[in-house]
Design a protein around this motif. Structure first.
Motif, PDB file in Angstrom:
ATOM      1  N   PHE A 186      -3.349   0.531  -3.440  1.00  0.00           N
ATOM      2  CA  PHE A 186      -2.643  -0.755  -3.390  1.00  0.00           C
ATOM      3  C   PHE A 186      -1.802  -0.915  -4.646  1.00  0.00           C
ATOM      4  N   ASN A 243       0.858  -1.184   0.000  1.00  0.00           N
ATOM      5  CA  ASN A 243       0.000   0.000   0.000  1.00  0.00           C
ATOM      6  C   ASN A 243       0.895   1.235   0.000  1.00  0.00           C
ATOM      7  N   TYR A 289      -4.440   6.463   0.060  1.00  0.00           N
ATOM      8  CA  TYR A 289      -3.609   5.260  -0.052  1.00  0.00           C
ATOM      9  C   TYR A 289      -4.181   4.318  -1.111  1.00  0.00           C
TER      10      TYR A 289
END
Length: 204
Positions: free
Chosen positions: A106, A95, A104
């Motif tokens: 991935f 992340n 944030y």
């Protein structure tokens, strides 16, 4: 007609040798007939064992055999997808914070710094399910390797494969190019490499 001297002694020696030879032959045949059959079975078993070992050594290592004698292919694992290049990645499966969206995200693969124009080859064979432009990864190639495994290569240019094509391991996929849509570390040319099993991104 006179016979040479000593012929009687020579004839006696000949007869003696003949008798000894016949005796030895008769003794050998008698031992052969009396040999237990179990010893013959053991000898044949040893020969079969050696022959079986030879066949095993020369067999296909890709095949496995269960207790029922059924043969099947060895399952694909993460070990079958080595790193495509010999450099340390800039980023792995993790992340990370994206300044573009202020959140944030991935990161599903690994980014390797490479010079523009570097040739990229497939780490595993399979069917090309996508080959073209991607809004995030630039020119991208995706390969279905079977058993739920697939590989994604991003950041490419000059693609050498087409969608629907069946390729082998080490096939040239394209070259490294610069893609402006890269998020994060985007000030250099790089290869984006993902390995998936089902819906799970695989890390090293």
């Amino acid at each position: 007609m006179k016979l040479p001297k000593g012929w009687k002694m020579g004839a006696a020696y000949f007869v003696m040798i003949l008798i000894l030879g016949l005796t030895a032959l008769t003794y050998g045949l008698a031992r052969l007939e009396l040999m237990p059959k179990g010893q013959e079975v053991v000898a044949q078993g040893n020969d079969q064992t050696k022959e079986g070992s030879l066949k095993l050594d020369l067999g296909n290592p890709v095949k496995t055999e269960d207790q029922g004698g059924n043969k099947s292919q060895v399952k694909i694992s993460l070990e079958d997808f080595p790193s495509p290049v010999r450099v340390e990645p800039l980023r792995g499966v993790e992340n990370y914070f994206s300044e573009n969206v202020n959140a944030y995200l991935f990161h599903a693969g690994r980014d390797y710094p490479l010079v523009e124009g570097a040739v990229i080859r497939a780490t595993h064979g399979g069917k090309v399910t996508f080959a073209g432009a991607d809004p995030i990864l630039g020119q991208k190639v995706e390969i279905d390797c079977g058993e739920g495994w697939r590989v994604v290569y991003g950041g490419l240019d000059n693609l050498r494969v087409q969608q629907g094509e069946i390729i082998e391991n080490n096939t040239v996929l394209g070259q490294i190019g610069y893609y402006s849509g890269a998020d994060g570390i985007n000030d250099r040319t790089q290869l984006h490499y993902e390995v998936w099993n089902g819906d799970q991104a695989q890390a090293e």
